[in-house]
Design an enzyme around this catalytic site. Structure first.
Site, mmCIF file in Angstrom:
data_model
loop_
_atom_site.group_PDB
_atom_site.id
_atom_site.type_symbol
_atom_site.label_atom_id
_atom_site.label_comp_id
_atom_site.label_asym_id
_atom_site.label_seq_id
_atom_site.Cartn_x
_atom_site.Cartn_y
_atom_site.Cartn_z
ATOM 1 C CB THR B 106 -5.944 -39.945 -19.077
ATOM 2 O OG1 THR B 106 -6.284 -38.904 -18.178
ATOM 3 C CG2 THR B 106 -5.864 -41.247 -18.334
ATOM 4 C CB THR B 182 -4.721 -32.680 -27.630
ATOM 5 O OG1 THR B 182 -6.021 -32.423 -27.083
ATOM 6 C CG2 THR B 182 -4.455 -34.174 -27.663
ATOM 7 C CG ASP B 183 -7.017 -28.066 -25.111
ATOM 8 O OD1 ASP B 183 -7.759 -27.467 -24.324
ATOM 9 O OD2 ASP B 183 -7.420 -28.917 -25.925
ATOM 10 C CE LYS B 261 -7.389 -29.987 -29.837
ATOM 11 N NZ LYS B 261 -7.580 -30.435 -28.474
#
Lengths: 636, 460
Positions: B106, B182-183, B261
């Site tokens: 989101t 983002t993962d 990440k």
């Protein structure tokens, strides 16, 4: 042309407001004064509420700084909440000072919360029970948004533990609306122009928030209820003490007024003056509204135009304006037709209506070097007459119409002009809903627009936490006695009047409970014990755990009459044995007979001199007042 | 009917049903602990079936255990309306056109304070309402491709996204922004880097580490940075655009083949490994850190190659790993295995026969390093030399996840193992570099005085 003020005829606006202390209870009731309290109290835990950092580790240095900004979130209505919009308008850079020992990635809002501190929850439930609240079945953590930067996430995690409690107060009840457990915020270090700096050591410490209904009707009552709540939380033994561990906000309204929240109240003692000032401010603002209405001023009618007056003030002799303009500032003017005679109207003690505008300019436009406004009808000399005339012409208003001039960087001045108009529009409607800041002189200043009622939404990072009957039963068994229950109990035991109230608050109370059981009521009773423990003449500390066995032996001997209280006062390891009245009298006579010569002639002084001589032998073995009567008899 | 008692299950469901106490009803619950007055809210699916949720008049929510409820008085109903007023995104013919594709995550949201719901804001109008600054940068169009958590993104979604981007480029666009969780943003970034080559415009992936409903979220700044990059930058590559430091200062633009990440929650979690980022982005625009990037072109051509065979696995070696794991992969039809070996690219001896068997079965085997930084160098130790002899190919300094994506892409194009090896080792865009500069690995330790001193002087 001279500038004259239209003096309003309303005494609410003509005379300075009555000072605190001059109004009676009835006067406050006629005003319809209603006061509610919000007490924030830190809990005595080792760790913070949502992480495992140590609680209570305050420092003056920091290891690192991070920079953040806050943005408002759109509501489902497609609009921003008033507070959020206001904070966004200020465009503040927010700097957080971090110390590795006291904050972790949670406080920095770089990690989700850990499990809620169970001990903190138990303490919150305990105090909620002491207040007679109904305890919820499941704790739901809620996010309450704050955009002033005091919490890096932009919201505080808070949860209701109990509702609908009651505080007995002077024969009636002050209702406790709710008790919540929540995390504490950062400490502000500075707030200058567009940069606000916070220290993060306090952030995340567990707090309870106790909110009362607005059931207090005078400033003094508000302070007294605050004291009572303080006593209650202290009585639990489960809260932190020391500077800053307990803070309070006050909600004030009068009939026809608006609920105003005053934050940053520095002490309970400061409450009455603050409440009074706010009541007076609301009274004045209502008078201003009435007058504006009589004059036909409407919200729509207040012009939103502002005019650039930089050329007019470029060479002014007004020092503070000149300095700014020389440094590249622009100046704009806003005219307020219909507001004749009002800007100088007194609102709070030593404060006028003009300050309402100045505060908005300071807080929202960040023009915080005072003075930040010049007013054409203000008594203090700012711009020259001719400069005001030209400003008035530039605004196309008559010389009698009040005009405000503000100066600074262009964008900030634009914001300031918009805020001046907004405040003028608010004045037409009455008292704007605000959070205000307590000031040291007992008045208050604007802090922010009061958030709408529902600036809250569930925190989905944590599951709800059940508070089952089984756990509540365990907590209920450990609930400490409330101060008022304790006073009742003491009275039933036979401790009378004022003594019961004092003993209930005193550190000696646990010792009293311990020693009570050894009394038989004949020679030395409950009232005597209470008096003895509270007696300032007693050299021996009456603290529990310090000298319990000494006290027990002493009380045993007091009970048998072997020792008198005066013997205990001396504080020696073994109180001297008391003397029978006959023996004491005879010793007294002997001492009187052996008085040295000389001594004061004045009767009162002489009695004292004789007493000192006689008591050398009798001290601690017989009551001093008994000896005094003998000495007085002998002198007569 | 189910919506009337949304989320409630037995035993609480029966209790509510028996009183006809539906969600959004204003009620008084009479309980053993006293009366509680409020609005019944839906129950979350992940919460237990034992409690009723009430919203109090003060806005707080509480739960009441069903066994404590002795009676319910119903006072009325308040329906929830999810009406979202639309504001049109202002169109300015002088501004560049940017297309935002949504795949999940989101990037902007709004709050329904009445119910506590966080509602995604995605249409241009909604985004404009949340992040009005976008209108100063570009004319934005949005298209929702998928709505999944990024751990559920996979080859099917990579292909769909690549195709959608190619279509948009052929229509003519100044730049592309891809909203993504983002993962696995770095996995998708790698996939798009291979599937879309010779880009004429920037393709900027963006997300947020902190949920966009909160005032402190990095979402808006990331989105503004991404839009600005897509609209104005001359770096025509697949990039990840996220925070540089955790402070609100600047974003970094990371090449899609070297970004990863690196922290589960920090805003500053994305890093370029073994190299420096493409550049930084802030309110002043893009500042490139290097010169060797694909530049923007005016034509609308892009090279699309969406081959993918998902029978590829990453095996993360650990001490005493047993060969049966490798055998099981082969037996289950896997065609490619990327090993994340220790040190310079090693595994233990017991695995050798299994690796040999895999090679004989025609499985493509590649070695990368668990350490993430650094090159595979299998000549230095005997172990490495032996492993190479079994048929395991060193993958230079390709990141394990990137090697996995590339191997799937290569195997989707050919059965010929020699060709697969050629594809794997021919760098498309930086997934293998020729050299690693000193500033490719700057992982410093906290607690060391000069490091702490340095950090204390900057907003990081």
């Amino acid at each position: 042309m001279s500038r004259s003020q239209h003096h309003p005829h309303d005494p609410r606006l003509n005379e300075p407001p009555p000072l605190y202390g001059s109004l009676t209870e009835t006067a406050y009731r006629e005003l319809g004064l209603r006061v509610g309290l919000e007490i924030h109290q830190q809990l005595l835990t080792e760790r913070k509420l949502f992480c495992r950092c140590p609680a209570g580790l305050y420092t003056a240095e920091h290891d690192a700084e991070i920079l953040r900004h806050m943005r408002p979130t759109l509501s489902e209505m497609g609009e921003y909440d008033g507070t959020a919009l206001m904070e966004f308008k200020t465009q503040k850079q927010i700097i957080y000072l971090l110390k590795n020992e006291s904050v972790c990635t949670y406080e920095m809002d770089d990690a989700p919360p850990f499990e809620l501190n169970a001990r903190a929850l138990d303490i919150a439930a305990t105090i909620a029970l002491m207040l007679g609240c109904k305890i919820v079945g499941e704790i739901h953590i809620t996010r309450k948004q704050y955009l002033d930067g005091s919490i890096p996430t932009g919201f505080q995690r808070t949860a209701i533990v109990g509702v609908d409690g009651a505080l007995p107060f002077r024969g009636r009840t002050v209702r406790v609306r709710q008790l919540a457990v929540e995390e504490d915020s950062c400490r502000e270090v500075s707030d200058r122009r567009h940069t606000r700096t916070f220290r993060t050591d306090r952030l995340g410490m567990p707090l309870i928030e106790i909110v009362t209904d607005p059931d207090m009707h005078t400033p003094a009552e508000a302070a007294a209820v605050g004291q009572l709540l303080r006593r209650l939380t202290r009585a639990s033994g489960l809260v932190r003490t020391g500077a800053g561990a307990a803070r309070q906000d006050v909600n004030v309204s009068i009939t026809g007024g608006t609920r105003i929240e005053i934050k940053g109240v520095p002490s309970l003692r400061a409450i009455p003056r603050l409440v009074h000032s706010e009541a007076m401010r609301q009274r004045s603002l209502l008078a201003i509204r009435d007058l504006l209405s009589q004059r036909g001023v409407t919200v729509a009618g207040i012009g939103t135009r502002s005019v650039d007056v930089t050329p007019i003030v470029r060479n002014t002799e007004c020092r503070f304006v000149r300095k700014a303009v020389d440094n590249g500032a622009v100046a704009r003017a806003v005219a307020l037709p219909g507001f004749e005679g009002l800007l100088g109207a007194p609102t709070q003690p030593r404060t006028t209506f003009l300050r309402e505008f100045s505060d908005r300019v300071r807080v929202i436009a960040c023009l915080d070097e005072l003075p930040n406004l010049a007013c054409s009808t203000h008594e203090a000399v700012t711009l020259s007459s001719s400069e005001w005339d030209r400003v008035g012409k530039a605004c196309r208003v008559s010389p009698l119409t009040p005009v405000l001039v503000v100066w600074g960087p262009a964008q900030d001045v634009d914001t300031a002009c918009r805020e001046i108009v907004i405040r003028a529009q608010d004045a037409v409607q009455g008292i704007p809903s605000e959070t205000r800041q307590a000031l040291p002189d007992g008045t208050n200043g604007f802090e922010r627009i009061l958030p709408g009622p529902d600036r809250m939404y569930p925190d989905t990072d944590e599951p709800p936490i059940p508070l089952a009957d089984a756990r509540l039963d365990v907590i209920a068994r450990e609930v400490p006695e409330t101060p008022w229950d304790r006073v009742d109990r003491l009275r039933k035991l036979g401790v009378g009047g004022d003594l019961a109230e004092r003993l209930a608050r005193h550190a000696a109370y646990p010792l009293f409970q311990l020693l009570c059981r050894r009394l038989d009521g004949k020679h030395f009773g409950v009232q005597d014990l209470a008096s003895l423990l509270l007696d300032r003449r007693c050299a021996r500390p009456a603290l529990p755990g310090v000298d319990d066995s000494w006290w027990e032996r002493a009380v045993d001997r007091l009970v048998t009459g072997e020792v008198v209280p005066e013997g205990v006062w001396c504080g020696g390891e073994i109180p001297p044995a008391s003397l029978s009245p006959a023996k004491a009298r005879s010793l007294c006579r002997r001492r009187l007979a052996a008085l040295p010569s000389g001594g004061p002639q004045d009767r009162v002084a002489r009695v004292g001199w004789i007493m000192a001589h006689v008591m050398e032998e009798l001290r601690g073995k017989v009551a001093g007042r008994v000896v005094r009567t003998w000495v007085e008899e002998a002198l007569a | 009917m189910s919506d009337d008692f949304k989320g409630y299950r037995d035993p609480t469901l029966s209790l509510l049903r028996s009183h006809d106490a539906r969600v959004w009803s204003q009620v008084i619950l009479h309980t053993s602990r006293g009366d509680f007055s409020g609005l019944i809210l839906p129950r979350s699916e992940t919460a237990d079936a034992e409690h009723v949720v009430l919203k109090l008049v003060t806005g707080y929510n509480i739960g009441i255990h069903h066994t404590t409820i002795q009676g319910i008085t119903i006072e009325g109903r308040k329906e929830a309306h999810y009406q979202i007023p639309e504001k049109a995104f202002p169109y300015d013919p002088a501004k560049p056109r940017v297309k935002l594709f949504g795949t999940g995550g989101t990037i902007a949201s709004r709050l329904d304070y009445r119910t506590g719901a966080v509602i995604p804001a995605f249409s241009p109008g909604e985004l404009y309402g949340s992040v009005p600054e976008l209108a100063d940068i570009c004319n934005l169009e949005t298209e929702k491709l998928y709505g999944v958590f990024s751990e559920n993104m996979g080859p099917e979604q990579w292909i769909g996204t690549a195709e959608a981007i190619a279509r948009e480029i052929e229509r003519g666009v100044a730049g592309i922004v891809v909203g993504h969780g983002t993962d696995t943003m770095h996995h998708t970034a790698a996939a798009l880097s291979f599937m879309l080559q010779d880009l004429p415009v920037p393709v900027v992936m963006v997300g947020s580490q902190r949920s966009s409903d909160r005032p402190s979220s990095d979402a808006a700044i990331n989105l503004i940075n991404a839009a600005r990059t897509a609209a104005t930058s001359d770096i025509a590559e697949v990039m990840v655009c996220m925070f540089g430091p955790t402070s609100d200062q600047y974003g970094l633009l990371h090449r899609g083949t070297r970004v990863r990440k690196m922290h589960s929650s920090y805003r500053s979690t994305f890093r370029t490994l073994s190299d420096i980022p493409l550049g930084k982005i802030d309110a002043n625009g893009v500042t490139p850190f290097r010169k060797d990037y694909n530049r923007r072109r005016e034509d609308k051509r892009v090279s699309l190659n969406t081959a993918f065979d998902d029978r590829v696995a990453i095996v993360y070696y650990y001490p005493a790993m047993k060969p049966d794991i490798i055998d099981a992969l082969v037996a289950n039809g896997y065609r490619g295995i990327v090993i994340a070996g220790t040190g310079l690219g090693h595994v233990n001896k017991p695995l050798y026969p299994a690796l040999s068997r895999a090679h004989d079965a025609g499985v493509a085997l590649f070695m990368t390093v668990q350490t993430l930084w650094g090159f595979v160098q299998m000549y230095v130790y005997e172990t490495g030399r032996e492993i190479m002899e079994l048929g395991v190919v060193p993958a230079a300094n390709m990141l394990p996840e990137v090697a996995y994506v590339k191997l799937g892409w290569a195997l989707g194009q050919t059965d010929d193992l020699a060709e697969v090896e050629r594809i794997m080792l021919a760098p498309v865009n930086g997934e293998i570099t020729e050299r690693e500069p000193h500033n490719g690995y700057l992982v410093f330790q906290g607690g060391i005085p000069e490091v702490d001193e340095f950090i204390s002087q900057y907003w990081k």
